[in-house]
Design an enzyme around this catalytic site. Structure first.
Site, PDB file in Angstrom:
ATOM      1  N   GLU A   7       1.180  -1.234  -0.088  1.00 52.81           N
ATOM      2  CA  GLU A   7       0.064   0.778  -0.106  1.00 52.81           C
ATOM      3  C   GLU A   7       1.039   1.205  -0.091  1.00 52.81           C
ATOM      4  OE1 GLU A   7      -3.070  -2.927   2.628  1.00 52.81           O
ATOM      5  OE2 GLU A   7      -0.768  -2.292   2.568  1.00 52.81           O
ATOM      6  N   ASP A  80      -2.009  -5.268   3.914  1.00 53.15           N
ATOM      7  CA  ASP A  80      -2.519  -5.364   4.765  1.00 53.15           C
ATOM      8  C   ASP A  80      -3.080  -6.522   4.625  1.00 53.15           C
ATOM      9  OD1 ASP A  80      -1.196  -3.865   5.094  1.00 53.15           O
ATOM     10  OD2 ASP A  80      -3.009  -1.954   5.434  1.00 53.15           O
ATOM     11  N   ASP A  82      -5.902  -8.322   6.194  1.00 55.28           N
ATOM     12  CA  ASP A  82      -7.381  -8.130   6.800  1.00 55.28           C
ATOM     13  C   ASP A  82      -8.275  -7.741   5.713  1.00 55.28           C
ATOM     14  OD1 ASP A  82      -6.870  -5.312   5.841  1.00 55.28           O
ATOM     15  OD2 ASP A  82      -7.139  -3.820   7.634  1.00 55.28           O
ATOM     16  N   GLU A  84      -9.686  -5.096   4.179  1.00 57.34           N
ATOM     17  CA  GLU A  84      -9.887  -4.372   3.232  1.00 57.34           C
ATOM     18  C   GLU A  84      -8.156  -4.097   2.419  1.00 57.34           C
ATOM     19  OE1 GLU A  84     -10.982  -1.233   2.822  1.00 57.34           O
ATOM     20  OE2 GLU A  84     -12.443  -2.365   3.762  1.00 57.34           O
ATOM     21  N   TYR A 293       0.752  -5.053  13.100  1.00 61.16           N
ATOM     22  CA  TYR A 293      -0.044  -5.185  12.324  1.00 61.16           C
ATOM     23  C   TYR A 293      -1.173  -4.241  13.369  1.00 61.16           C
ATOM     24  CZ  TYR A 293      -3.689  -4.255   8.568  1.00 61.16           C
ATOM     25  OH  TYR A 293      -4.978  -3.183   8.149  1.00 61.16           O
ATOM     26  N   ARG A 295      -4.556  -3.647  12.571  1.00 63.55           N
ATOM     27  CA  ARG A 295      -5.934  -3.964  12.888  1.00 63.55           C
ATOM     28  C   ARG A 295      -6.655  -5.099  12.704  1.00 63.55           C
ATOM     29  NH1 ARG A 295      -5.375   0.143   8.957  1.00 63.55           N
ATOM     30  NH2 ARG A 295      -6.138   2.159   8.902  1.00 63.55           N
ATOM     31  N   HIS A 340      -6.153 -11.940  13.428  1.00 62.87           N
ATOM     32  CA  HIS A 340      -4.986 -11.651  14.029  1.00 62.87           C
ATOM     33  C   HIS A 340      -3.843 -11.372  15.116  1.00 62.87           C
ATOM     34  CE1 HIS A 340      -5.289 -11.550   9.286  1.00 62.87           C
ATOM     35  NE2 HIS A 340      -5.246 -10.578   9.222  1.00 62.87           N
TER      36      HIS A 340
END
Length: 857
Positions: A7, A80, A82, A84, A293, A295, A340
């Site tokens: 990203e 990432d 997740d 998203e 991470y 989130r 996670h």
């Protein structure tokens, strides 16, 4: 060549160093496409087909990715870990497929931390894109689009002043509004507490009355002053002896490492960070490789991390602080894909990272994660009961002693709106002891309404209800602020009138869709999709078949019918019963008018049924009733020169004063620094006399005028402004002081003239020039005197750090166009070879287009 997509550019640089020369890492800069903000982007009649549109500002980056992809033998999507992140990878793949630029091999990798070991381990274990997570993303995105683009137009047409509604946003707003209603309807209850200040063995302590005249005393038992004084006298007269000493051991276990939600809550409590600021700083710490991470719903830590934490504890403290067995925490998340590892430092031998807010947040993450593996705290709670000679009256003293601090030596979790444990130390006493009584007090108290939500407590409540997901809370709360549905004062949410009206509308006409159970149930269905246990189109179809007809039904109603329904729905709040039994809808201005809710171009308000003969109005958010109702126009007195009444009134935009009637009437707003209670006839005369001419400037001969404007009191001279500190200063400032203030404003430069900085942030880390935070015509910005940079909505001005301000200024300076003088110098260099026989101008003109192209690149 193998192409890796992540990203952010910072992440790309770090990962490329880890992977070596055969890998090329490019950043997508977040999402590359989205549903366009127009009707038809989601088609329920075609299986909820979605029309995606590339972001306009991502064209250059998409071209770079496509060009590199055509040359690559393998595409590795490393966004990432997740939902998203999975969606971004899917979007990249779909765009490259449309451009016919997909390499023969496409794989997905995820890593929970940006460390060399984590990245290399992930590269060795590639997988395919997770279709269940992608379906969950599509369902959530389509659902939010359908709610927003179907419900918002209903609001615009039926509720003037409303801006938007959203699936999670509107439910979060309802929580804030309902708390506001609870506070307004709360009736304080008087109660008294009786306590004795005592001493034993040279140590003072306090004991409270728990039994009086043989009856147990609770907090609200003594409700009158007379009873309190009688109880006080009995305690003063009694001789109290220790009747019982009870000691209980207590054990407190450490909290688990942070999840997204608990990190937002604790950062709000301990650091004063907004949710959006916390997530932005955490993102940067993650990209710097400092934390895992951020989130996540998971509370578990990797086995190697637990071992590292236990080693770090042993090195920092003695062996007693390391529990016999590692602590294993279990996540409550339903989906393994989203459960996670908890947020933790990537290295437990690194107790500091970054500076400023980055260092503060890292310290919080580090201590929480390390404390989660420490030994439990052992405490001892002591309760001492003292009884008088008659046995009718009893006092109680409590205290808490830490026997072994355990994890409390490093970290203690913050709390929302709760009293601290009674941790006072007590003297050692035994049965039969008679401590000395020094003083007896009887104190009056009143019960308090529930506190307004802070960001921490609101996030906690949303999570408890199962509404939304922690990764979206920051953006949800930001939308409420941006729409002006709420305001923040002293870190608490206050519901604005527009927010209260929108909530009332949704509760009345769309009650199901803002109910907590329904919204939480919908979240569960979305989780079922991500876990592969539900089909995403079926979930959307079940929602849409009820939601669409409901919006169509409301759209067909007349605005006047909507207002009438809201008037009845909100009657208990707008027109509560009066203590004197009179009609709560009776107009206080005219004899026979009835008050009701009205709608206008600027929103809702309360008005008299005899309009236009009676012009009484009241703000929508101002409740009725004897105590809360505006008493209507108040005559302050007669103007000493005109003899006309000066009247205080309340309009849609707040309180104001008026003299005269019709078009000839003179009006003036009541300044915010002048509370209504201080408004006297003298002040009314002063305010109506504005603007005030102080005199002629000694140098220019032009008038200097003092007045009140949109941004407060000010001075005006020859088109230049100077700021005054208060309304009182308008009438007190003299010529000398006015000239000085105008000169100071002029020295600050034309763009900041008349404005004091909101804050001086400090010297720029690279240029050493002072950076200021300013309030301008178009919002808040930072400046170093040469470059101004507007604060994006994602940045909270109260949480802005010096480094963030410097980065904004640097980015703005880098994006600024080249100075004209630089272009003029470039032409002669290119034309130098053609300069011959006085014909320099013509060759220079031919080179101009090429020069322009170079500048554009």
């Amino acid at each position: 060549m193998q192409l890796v997509i992540v990203e952010s550019p910072a992440k790309a640089k770090t990962i490329e160093k880890y992977l070596g020369g055969d890998f090329h890492v490019l950043a997508s800069y977040g999402h590359i496409r989205d549903l366009p903000a127009k009707d038809g982007s989601v088609d329920p009649d075609d299986g909820f087909a979605m029309q995606w549109e590339n972001y306009g500002d991502k064209g250059k980056q998409l071209k770079a990715i496509a060009d590199a992809s055509k040359k690559a033998t393998r595409l590795i999507l490393a966004t990432d870990p997740d939902r998203e992140g999975e969606a971004i990878s899917w979007h990249v793949q779909e765009v490259l497929r449309a451009k016919k630029a997909l390499p023969p091999v496409v794989e997905r990798v995820t890593f929970n931390a940006i460390t060399k070991a984590a990245v290399l381990d992930a590269m060795a274990k590639p997988r395919a894109l997770d279709e269940d997570l992608i379906d969950a993303y599509r369902a959530r995105r389509a659902l939010d689009y359908l709610v927003g683009f179907t419900l918002s137009p209903v609001l615009w047409r039926k509720l003037p002043g409303a801006k938007s509604a959203g699936r999670v946003q509107s439910v979060a707003l309802r929580l804030v509004v309902e708390r506001e209603r609870e506070i307004e309807s709360f009736t304080p209850q008087e109660y008294w507490s009786v306590a004795a200040e005592m001493e034993h063995g040279g140590q003072a302590f306090t004991a409270r009355l728990v039994r009086w005249k043989g009856d147990k005393i609770d907090r609200l038992t003594i409700g009158r002053e007379g009873d309190a004084m009688a109880a006080k006298a009995d305690v003063e007269a009694g001789r109290f002896t220790v009747d019982k000493v009870e000691t209980k051991p207590l054990t407190r276990n450490p909290p688990p490492p942070f999840t997204t939600s608990t990190l937002q809550q604790e950062a709000a409590r301990k650091l004063g960070f907004s949710a959006s600021h916390t997530m932005r700083i955490a993102q940067q710490l993650y990209e710097d490789g400092a934390i895992t991470y951020m989130r996540t719903d998971g509370v578990q830590m990797d086995g190697s991390a637990i071992s590292a934490a236990r080693l770090a504890i042993a090195q920092r403290y003695d062996g007693g602080y390391v529990p016999d067995k590692p602590r294993i925490y279990q996540t409550k998340a339903k989906n393994a894909q989203e459960a996670h590892e908890a947020i933790r430092p990537t290295e437990f031998n690194r107790d500091k990272a970054g500076s400023g807010d980055h260092a503060r947040l890292y310290d919080l993450v580090f201590k929480r994660a390390l404390a989660s593996q420490m030994a439990s705290a052992r405490l001892e709670r002591t309760t001492i009961d003292l009884v008088d000679g008659s046995g009718s009256h009893a006092l109680r003293a409590t205290g808490q002693v830490v026997i072994f601090p355990g994890f409390l030596a490093l970290y203690e979790e913050g709390r929302d709106d709760s009293d601290d444990d009674d941790s006072k130390l007590l003297p050692r006493m035994s049965e039969g002891d008679t401590p000395a009584k020094k003083k007896v007090t009887a104190d009056q108290h009143f019960t308090q309404p529930p506190p307004r939500y802070s960001e921490a407590s609101l996030v906690k409540r949303l999570e408890e209800l199962g509404i939304g997901r922690p990764s979206t809370y920051a953006s949800t709360l930001q939308v409420l602020k941006d729409r002006d549905y709420v305001r923040i004062e002293k870190n608490r949410f206050f519901a604005e009138e527009s927010g209260r009206l929108v909530t009332a509308f949704l509760e009345r006409f769309f009650e199901r869709y803002v109910s907590y159970d329904f919204t939480a149930g919908l979240e569960d269905e979305l989780d079922e999709i991500s876990g592969g246990r539900a089909q995403w189109q079926a979930v959307l179809e079940a929602f849409w078949k009820d939601f669409k007809p409901k919006t169509a039904e409301v759209m067909e109603q007349k605005p006047s019918d909507i207002t009438a329904a809201l008037d009845k729905f909100l009657e208990p709040m707008l027109f509560p019963p009066r203590t004197d039994g009179s009609s709560p809808r009776a107009c206080p201005l005219c004899a026979d008018g009835q008050l009701s809710l009205r709608g206008g171009r600027f929103g809702a308000f309360i008005a008299c049924s005899n309009y236009p003969e009676c012009k009484y109005t009241r703000k929508f958010g101002q409740p009725g009733g004897a105590e809360g109702e505006d008493s209507g126009p108040e005559v302050l007195g007669q103007h000493p020169e005109t003899g006309q009444d000066i009247v205080r009134k309340t309009g849609r935009f707040g309180p104001y004063i008026e003299m005269g009637e019709g078009k000839e009437a003179k009006r003036g707003s009541i300044p915010k620094d002048l509370p209504d209670g201080e408004l006297t006839l003298d002040w009314g005369v002063k305010l109506l006399s504005l603007p005030r001419e102080i005199g002629l400037h000694p140098e220019t001969g032009k008038p200097i005028v003092a007045n009140i404007g949109r941004f407060g009191p000010y001075l005006l001279h020859d088109g230049k402004y100077g700021r005054l500190s208060s309304t009182s200063e308008i009438f007190e400032v003299g010529m000398n002081s006015a000239v000085v203030k105008l000169a100071e404003a002029a020295n600050r430069g034309p763009r900041s003239a008349g404005r004091e900085p909101l804050k001086i942030l400090g010297a720029h880390p690279r240029s050493d020039v002072e950076i200021k935070l300013m309030e301008g015509r178009y919002g808040v910005y930072v400046t170093d005197g040469a470059t101004n940079a507007t604060l994006p909505k994602t940045l909270d001005k109260d949480q802005l750090t010096l480094e963030e301000a410097a980065q904004l200024i640097d980015a703005r300076a880098a994006a600024a166009p080249a100075k004209k003088g630089a272009k003029k110098k470039a032409a002669p260099k290119k034309a130098a070879g053609a300069k011959k026989d006085g014909a320099a101008k013509k060759p220079a003109a031919k080179k101009a287009p090429a020069k322009k192209k170079v500048a554009a690149d």
